[in-house]
Design a protein around this motif. Structure first.
Motif, short mmCIF file in Angstrom:
data_model
loop_
_atom_site.label_atom_id
_atom_site.label_comp_id
_atom_site.label_asym_id
_atom_site.label_seq_id
_atom_site.Cartn_x
_atom_site.Cartn_y
_atom_site.Cartn_z
N LYS A 46 -43.56 -55.58 57.81
CA LYS A 46 -43.21 -56.81 57.13
C LYS A 46 -41.70 -56.91 57.03
O LYS A 46 -41.02 -55.96 57.40
CB LYS A 46 -43.88 -56.88 55.75
CG LYS A 46 -43.81 -55.63 54.89
CD LYS A 46 -44.69 -55.85 53.67
CE LYS A 46 -44.81 -54.60 52.83
NZ LYS A 46 -45.61 -54.79 51.62
N PRO A 47 -41.12 -57.99 56.58
CA PRO A 47 -41.71 -59.17 55.95
C PRO A 47 -42.22 -60.21 56.96
O PRO A 47 -41.78 -60.22 58.11
CB PRO A 47 -40.53 -59.76 55.18
CG PRO A 47 -39.35 -59.43 56.05
CD PRO A 47 -39.66 -58.08 56.64
N LEU A 48 -43.12 -61.09 56.49
CA LEU A 48 -43.51 -62.28 57.24
C LEU A 48 -42.27 -63.02 57.70
O LEU A 48 -41.33 -63.19 56.93
CB LEU A 48 -44.30 -63.24 56.33
CG LEU A 48 -45.77 -62.99 56.10
CD1 LEU A 48 -46.37 -64.20 55.39
CD2 LEU A 48 -46.50 -62.74 57.41
N GLY A 49 -42.30 -63.48 58.92
CA GLY A 49 -41.15 -64.22 59.45
C GLY A 49 -40.54 -63.49 60.62
O GLY A 49 -39.94 -64.12 61.50
N LEU A 50 -40.71 -62.16 60.66
CA LEU A 50 -40.19 -61.41 61.80
C LEU A 50 -41.04 -61.69 63.04
O LEU A 50 -42.23 -62.00 62.95
CB LEU A 50 -40.18 -59.91 61.50
CG LEU A 50 -39.29 -59.44 60.34
CD1 LEU A 50 -39.26 -57.91 60.29
CD2 LEU A 50 -37.88 -59.99 60.46
N MET B 80 -39.41 -51.98 64.30
CA MET B 80 -39.65 -51.35 63.01
C MET B 80 -40.74 -50.27 63.14
O MET B 80 -40.60 -49.16 62.62
CB MET B 80 -40.07 -52.44 62.00
CG MET B 80 -40.26 -51.93 60.60
SD MET B 80 -40.80 -53.29 59.50
CE MET B 80 -39.27 -54.20 59.31
N ASP C 201 -48.69 -56.12 57.78
CA ASP C 201 -48.80 -56.76 56.49
C ASP C 201 -50.05 -57.63 56.55
O ASP C 201 -50.35 -58.22 57.60
CB ASP C 201 -47.56 -57.63 56.23
CG ASP C 201 -47.65 -58.35 54.90
OD1 ASP C 201 -47.83 -57.67 53.87
OD2 ASP C 201 -47.57 -59.59 54.89
N GLY D 67 -50.51 -60.45 55.50
CA GLY D 67 -50.18 -61.85 55.72
C GLY D 67 -49.91 -62.17 57.18
O GLY D 67 -49.79 -63.33 57.56
N GLY E 278 -42.35 -51.57 50.50
CA GLY E 278 -40.98 -51.94 50.21
C GLY E 278 -40.09 -50.75 49.88
O GLY E 278 -38.91 -50.72 50.27
#
Lengths: 384, 384
Positions: free
Chosen positions: A150-154, A162, A177, A179, A360
Motif C-alpha cells: 500500500k497505499p492505494l494509488g501506487l 516495494m 492491501d 483496497g 504502516g
C-alpha cells in the motif's frame, strides 16, 4: 378455533446424523431462556407453527435442545442439534442453519459450531493449515512475517518495487492491501505479474522464501478467475474477504484453486457487536474461517486502533487451533495499527504458530524497507 | 527520528468524480470526533501513515471530510467523499470503501450512502422496482400479497399443492422458505418444476396473476445456474440472501438473469446491533439492497418475534423509496411472525407500495389455505 391437528410431515426417512451449535441467550429467567431456546429450534429450521407439524418433521427436522445452562445471572448457553439432511451439502445453507434468521435476534449469539463426520467430509477445511503453510514457506518453526502492499494509488511497478524490498528483507507473506481490487491505477493482472516477478527475484537473490497473496475479492466468478491467474503466475497465495464475497466463495477458492488462502476481515465487523447478539470471535474469526478453508486469518489485534480485547483475540487463536472434527488448524494473522515493539507480547499470547502482520509501522521506521524488514524479522525471531 | 518526508504519490490523474457516505460517530468531545473522522478517511482508503503520502494520493485518494456535525451530546455525523476511481467498477470494492475496515470500529455506524452519476450508471439498481413489479403482477395499485412455502421436510409435490392452493386464493408472490436449498427431501429442480406448474395452473383457473420465487441462495455459480433454470421454467422471480452469497451476486442476478429479485435477510442481522457501530437500517435494508438490484426486500416487521422497532422499519421503508441517484425504488416486504390482523396498521406505516409477507399465521387460521388466502387478500385490500 379448536386445537389444530398436525398437518405436515415428511415421507423421507432421515439418517439420524446430526451436527450442533452452541448459542448464548440473554433471558430474564430460566423459563424465558427455555422459551427462547424452544423458539430458536423452530426459527433455525421449519420457521413454522410447531403445533402444525408431526412425525419426522417434529422429531428430526426441527432442531433439538440438547442442553440449556445458566452460566451467569441472566445469561444462558444452549446446545442445539440439527439433522445433517437440512444442509443439502451446501455451505450457504449450513451457515443459514447456524445463524440465518437468528442473526436478527439481538439476544442470541452463536458461540461455537460442531461438525459431524459427514459435514467434515463435505467441508474438509484448510487445504494447507498451519503445517502446510509452514511447508510452503520452508519455515518449520517460529512466527511468520507478513505485510501489505500500500497505499492505494501506487501503480504496479511501484508496488512491485516495494514487494521486492520487503521480500529481500525476509517478509515471508506479502499481501495486497485489501483496497487493491482492479482499479485503473493498479489493474489486477498488471499488478499480479509485476509483483510476482519482483518477489521471485528477491527470493533468488536472498535465498529467503516468500509468497505473494494478491487480493482476489471481486464480483462473482471474477474471484475464481483471478485466483487461477494467480496460480498460473506462481503467486503462491491469494487473499479474499469472505464478508464481501460470502464464505462459500472462499471455500471454493480453497478447494478448487489450490493456493494458500488468506482471509481478510473487511465487512465482517458487524457480526461482533459489543453487547449481545452476533457471532463470537471464536466462531467468526476461528471456526467458520476453517470451515470455509482459510489457511490464515487476518483480524484486528488487541491494543491497536480497533477495539478487540486481549481476551477476544485469545478466543480467535483458540477457534483457529482447537479440535474441530479433524479440520486442520489455521494461523492467526493479527494486524491493524500494530507497532514492531509489540512482537514479544503477541508471541506470548498467540504462541509461535502466528503470522505478524505489520503495515504502516514498517514504513514509519524509515525509508529503507529492506532494513526495516530485517529488523522486524530479528524481532519476530526473538533476537532483538 | 526526524519528521518524515512524504514518499508516496501516484502518477495517475484522477477525474475529480466523487461519491459520498455519511457515518455516525460516538465520541467524547468535538476534538475526539474530529480525530475519529480524520482516522476514518485514512482507514477507508489508504490505511497507511498519512504523513508518508503526498500529492494526488494525499489530496484525492484519501477520503475527504465534507462535514462534521454534533447531532446530540457525544454523537456526531460526518459526511465523507471518495474518489470514484477507488472502486474500479466493482461492487465488492464499493462496499469495502463504504464499510470494509470501519465495520470493525464499534463507534462508527454507516448511516447512508450517496452515489454519483458514474456509479449509478455502473450499478443501475432494481431492474423492475416498484413500477416494474406491479406491472409483472398486473397490480397497478394497493398492497401486494406474499407467503412462503414451508415447513422444511415437505417434498416437491406437497410444496406444489400448497402453492396451488395459495395462488388460487390470490397470493401474488409465493416464495420458498429461505431454508429450502437443494436438500434430498425437496431438490431444487424437482421443486422448481412442480411449484411453477402448480402456480401456472392456479393462475389459469383463477384468472389471478401469481409468481413463484424459488430460493437460489447457493454456493458460487450455482446461484446463477438455478436462477437461469427458474427463468427457463417460467418462475417469474427468484429469492436470494445477500448476507450468505454477497451483495455482488445479487447484483449479478438482477443484471444477468432478468427475473424479479426478492432479497432475504438471513445472516445480515449482525450488521444492525442495538448499540453503536454497524449499518443503519436505512442503508442496509434500503439503499444497499437497491444498489445491488433487489426489487423487493424482506425484513423483520416491528412487533413480531424479531426486535426491529417501528422507527427502524419506517427507516427501511424510506431507504427503499427515497431518491438515490435515480435508482428505482423497491418494495418493502416486512414479515416475521406477523398476524393477519396487523394489516391495516402496517399499511398506515409503509403506505400502499408494500408487500405483506405472512407465513405461519396463514396456516394457523385453519386447514383451508385457499380460503385463508382470500381472507388475507380482502384484509389487504382494506375490505375486511
Amino acid at each position: 378455533m379448536n386445537a389444530p391437528e398436525p398437518r405436515y410431515d415428511t415421507a423421507l426417512p432421515l439418517s439420524g446424523s446430526r451436527f450442533t451449535a452452541v448459542y448464548r441467550i440473554a433471558a430474564e429467567s430460566p423459563a424465558a431462556a427455555e422459551e427462547a431456546a424452544r423458539a430458536l429450534v423452530v426459527e433455525q429450521t421449519i420457521e413454522f407453527p410447531a403445533e402444525l407439524v408431526g412425525g419426522t418433521i417434529a422429531r428430526e427436522v426441527v432442531a433439538r435442545v440438547e442442553s440449556l445452562e445458566e452460566i451467569e445471572p441472566g445469561v444462558y448457553t444452549t446446545e442445539l442439534s440439527f439433522a445433517t439432511e437440512l444442509v443439502g451439502g451446501e455451505l450457504t445453507q449450513l451457515l443459514n442453519v447456524f445463524f440465518g434468521n437468528s442473526s436478527l435476534l439481538p439476544s442470541v449469539r452463536l458461540l461455537r459450531i460442531g461438525l459431524g463426520p459427514e459435514l467434515a467430509r463435505r467441508f474438509p477445511g484448510p487445504r494447507y493449515g498451519v503445517a502446510g503453510l509452514r511447508q510452503v514457506l520452508g519455515a518449520p518453526a517460529g512466527p511468520l512475517l507478513s505485510t501489505a502492499l500500500k497505499p492505494l494509488g501506487l501503480g504496479p511497478e511501484e508496488l512491485a518495487a516495494m514487494a521486492y524490498r520487503l521480500a529481500l528483507g525476509g517478509v515471508q507473506l506479502i499481501k495486497d492491501d485489501h483496497g487493491l481490487a482492479d482499479q485503473a491505477f493498479a489493474p489486477f493482472e498488471a499488478r499480479l505479474e509485476a509483483v510476482t516477478a519482483a518477489v521471485a527475484r528477491a527470493e533468488r537473490e536472498s535465498g529467503l522464501k516468500a509468497v505473494y497473496a494478491p487480493n482476489v475479492t471481486a464480483p462473482g466468478e471474477e474471484t475464481l478467475r483471478r485466483a487461477r491467474l494467480a496460480r498460473a503466475a506462481g503467486a503462491g497465495a491469494v487473499m479474499v474477504a469472505p464478508g464481501l464475497v460470502g464464505f462459500d466463495r472462499m471455500e471454493r477458492l480453497a478447494r478448487e484453486v489450490g493456493l494458500l488462502v488468506l482471509s481478510h476481515p473487511a465487512f465482517l465487523g458487524g457480526f461482533v457487536p459489543k453487547g449481545d447478539g452476533g457471532i463470537s470471535h471464536y466462531a467468526l474469526f476461528g471456526q467458520l474461517q476453517r470451515l470455509a478453508g482459510a489457511d490464515a486469518v487476518i483480524f484486528p489485534n488487541y491494543g491497536g486502533r480497533f477495539a478487540f480485547s486481549r481476551e477476544e483475540c485469545a478466543e480467535i487463536n483458540a477457534g483457529l487451533k482447537d479440535e474441530l472434527a479433524g479440520l486442520a488448524p489455521a494461523l492467526p494473522a493479527p494486524g491493524g495499527g500494530m507497532s514492531l515493539e509489540r512482537v514479544p507480547e503477541m508471541r506470548e499470547l498467540y504462541g509461535d504458530d502466528l503470522i505478524f502482520l505489520i503495515g504502516g509501522a514498517l514504513h514509519r521506521r524509515g525509508p529503507d524497507l529492506t532494513e526495516n524488514a530485517r529488523y522486524f524479522r530479528r524481532l519476530a525471531a526473538g533476537a532483538e
